[in-house]
Scaffold this motif. Structure first.
Motif, mmCIF file in Angstrom:
data_model
loop_
_atom_site.group_PDB
_atom_site.id
_atom_site.type_symbol
_atom_site.label_atom_id
_atom_site.label_comp_id
_atom_site.label_asym_id
_atom_site.label_seq_id
_atom_site.Cartn_x
_atom_site.Cartn_y
_atom_site.Cartn_z
ATOM 1 N N VAL A 179 14.021 -17.064 -5.180
ATOM 2 C CA VAL A 179 15.484 -16.974 -5.158
ATOM 3 C C VAL A 179 16.032 -18.340 -5.539
ATOM 4 C CG1 VAL A 179 17.523 -16.505 -3.758
ATOM 5 C CG2 VAL A 179 15.411 -15.205 -3.361
ATOM 6 N N ASN A 180 16.783 -18.403 -6.604
ATOM 7 C CA ASN A 180 17.344 -19.671 -7.074
ATOM 8 C C ASN A 180 18.699 -19.914 -6.440
ATOM 9 O OD1 ASN A 180 15.153 -20.232 -8.870
ATOM 10 N ND2 ASN A 180 16.001 -18.736 -10.300
ATOM 11 N N GLY A 181 18.869 -21.093 -5.854
ATOM 12 C CA GLY A 181 20.119 -21.415 -5.183
ATOM 13 C C GLY A 181 20.248 -20.646 -3.879
ATOM 14 N N ARG A 230 13.124 -20.359 -1.196
ATOM 15 C CA ARG A 230 13.195 -19.009 -0.630
ATOM 16 C C ARG A 230 12.528 -18.009 -1.557
ATOM 17 N NH1 ARG A 230 18.783 -15.506 0.137
ATOM 18 N NH2 ARG A 230 17.786 -13.496 0.544
ATOM 19 N N LYS A 231 11.791 -17.090 -0.942
ATOM 20 C CA LYS A 231 11.205 -15.955 -1.637
ATOM 21 C C LYS A 231 11.773 -14.662 -1.062
ATOM 22 C CE LYS A 231 6.486 -17.517 -2.718
ATOM 23 N NZ LYS A 231 5.056 -17.214 -2.402
ATOM 24 N N ASN A 232 11.819 -13.637 -1.903
ATOM 25 C CA ASN A 232 12.234 -12.315 -1.477
ATOM 26 C C ASN A 232 10.980 -11.463 -1.232
ATOM 27 O OD1 ASN A 232 13.257 -9.632 -1.361
ATOM 28 N ND2 ASN A 232 15.049 -10.264 -2.533
ATOM 29 N N GLY A 233 10.920 -10.819 -0.075
ATOM 30 C CA GLY A 233 9.740 -10.031 0.266
ATOM 31 C C GLY A 233 9.817 -8.574 -0.129
ATOM 32 N N PHE A 234 10.660 -8.222 -1.116
ATOM 33 C CA PHE A 234 10.841 -6.823 -1.502
ATOM 34 C C PHE A 234 9.516 -6.199 -1.951
ATOM 35 C CE2 PHE A 234 11.461 -9.217 -5.411
ATOM 36 C CZ PHE A 234 10.791 -8.477 -6.363
ATOM 37 N N CYS A 235 9.372 -4.906 -1.710
ATOM 38 C CA CYS A 235 8.178 -4.143 -2.066
ATOM 39 C C CYS A 235 6.891 -4.807 -1.570
ATOM 40 C CB CYS A 235 8.097 -3.915 -3.576
ATOM 41 S SG CYS A 235 9.291 -2.686 -4.167
ATOM 42 N N ALA A 236 6.960 -5.346 -0.371
ATOM 43 C CA ALA A 236 5.774 -5.925 0.255
ATOM 44 C C ALA A 236 5.895 -5.897 1.778
ATOM 45 C CB ALA A 236 5.545 -7.357 -0.222
#
Length: 298
Positions: A179-181, A230-236
């Motif tokens: 996630v940028n910004g 930050r990372k997005n944990g979608f589909c996991a």
């Protein structure tokens, strides 16, 4: 900072709860069914009554992982303070926050471990369950964390879940997760993971946030301001969020405005947070803390 994927270090799962023992039962069932067993559970209790305490004591006696129950008096919605108490009692270097009405799938911890990266917070997502499905799951203690693809397709067709793809698909640690910004969307401490050292550096959750709303966004804003990615944990890492009536949201706008101001100012440290004296852990624990060793430790 050790690579938790390589070292297989202990992870602390901090579960918030308040007077909903039937939902907490399902959440703990999901935790105990995890494929990755190197974790502990810390239940951060925001003032529940005896039924919750009795449930935790009963379940923890036969738990295959360590369970700790930390409790604070019921003085209104104080999730930030409750989570700080949980952090103070956690033993893991990596923390996963989970709400007591969000049932994890069996690979939830394994997936969070796979997504962990230095100086990075992972914001997971949720599948919302409808009122009818939630009622049935609670009444029958359904193991919803391991039900079949066909079951979930039927629930989607009847409108009892809001999405089905994340329950059918697992995506690896791809670059698009970054996630940028600062992005407000997707921040939910019902499913969020971060390094303990990063949370300690910003003084944890800010306990001056009371009432429902945005103490989680405040945490992520201050992590962002301190240079944590930050990372997005979608589909996991999706969790199954049981239906409930909305909390009173009379402080939501005020809390949101505070978060926006902190983003603009570059604020990193909580006004009142994890480093308050009451969160210091002593060798002899308080009466409102219950430690239950796992079967592996007996």
């Amino acid at each position: 900072m050790a690579d938790i994927k390589k070292t297989n270090d202990l992870i602390s799962v901090i579960v918030t709860t308040y007077n909903r023992p039937d939902a907490l039962q399902l959440v703990l069932d999901g935790c105990f069914a995890q494929t990755d067993r190197n974790f502990e559970i810390v239940i951060a209790d925001d003032g529940s009554g005896m039924s919750t305490r009795e449930l935790i004591e009963r379940i923890a006696q036969r738990a295959a992982v360590p369970v700790t129950h930390v409790w604070q008096p019921d003085e209104g919605f104080r999730a930030a303070a409750s989570r700080n108490k949980g952090i103070a009692r956690a033993r893991g270097k990596y923390l996963i926050f989970l709400d007591g009405d969000c049932v994890p799938q069996r690979d939830f911890i394994a997936r969070h471990r796979a997504l962990a990266a230095p100086r990075t917070v992972v914001t997971g997502s949720r599948v919302l369950l409808g009122q009818k499905l939630t009622k049935a799951a609670l009444a029958r203690r359904l193991p919803i964390f391991e039900l079949s693809t066909w079951f979930w397709l039927r629930q989607r067709a009847t409108g009892q879940i809001n999405k089905v793809l994340p329950l059918l698909t697992r995506l690896p640690d791809i670059s698009r997760r970054r996630v940028n910004g600062f992005v407000w969307r997707g921040i939910k401490t019902c499913n969020l993971a971060a390094w303990r050292s990063d949370i300690e550096a910003i003084n944890g959750f800010d306990e001056t946030f009371t009432g429902w709303g945005h103490e989680d966004a405040d945490l992520v804003v201050r992590l962002h301001n301190s240079g944590v990615a930050r990372k997005n944990g979608f589909c996991a890492t999706e969790v199954l969020h049981l239906w409930h009536a909305h909390e009173a949201r009379d402080r939501e706008k005020q809390n949101q405005e505070r978060v926006i101001a902190r983003l603009a100012r570059g604020t990193t440290r909580a006004e009142r947070g994890l480093h308050e004296p009451e969160h210091a852990v002593e060798e002899n624990q308080h009466a409102d803390v219950i430690d239950t060793p796992s079967l592996l430790e007996q």
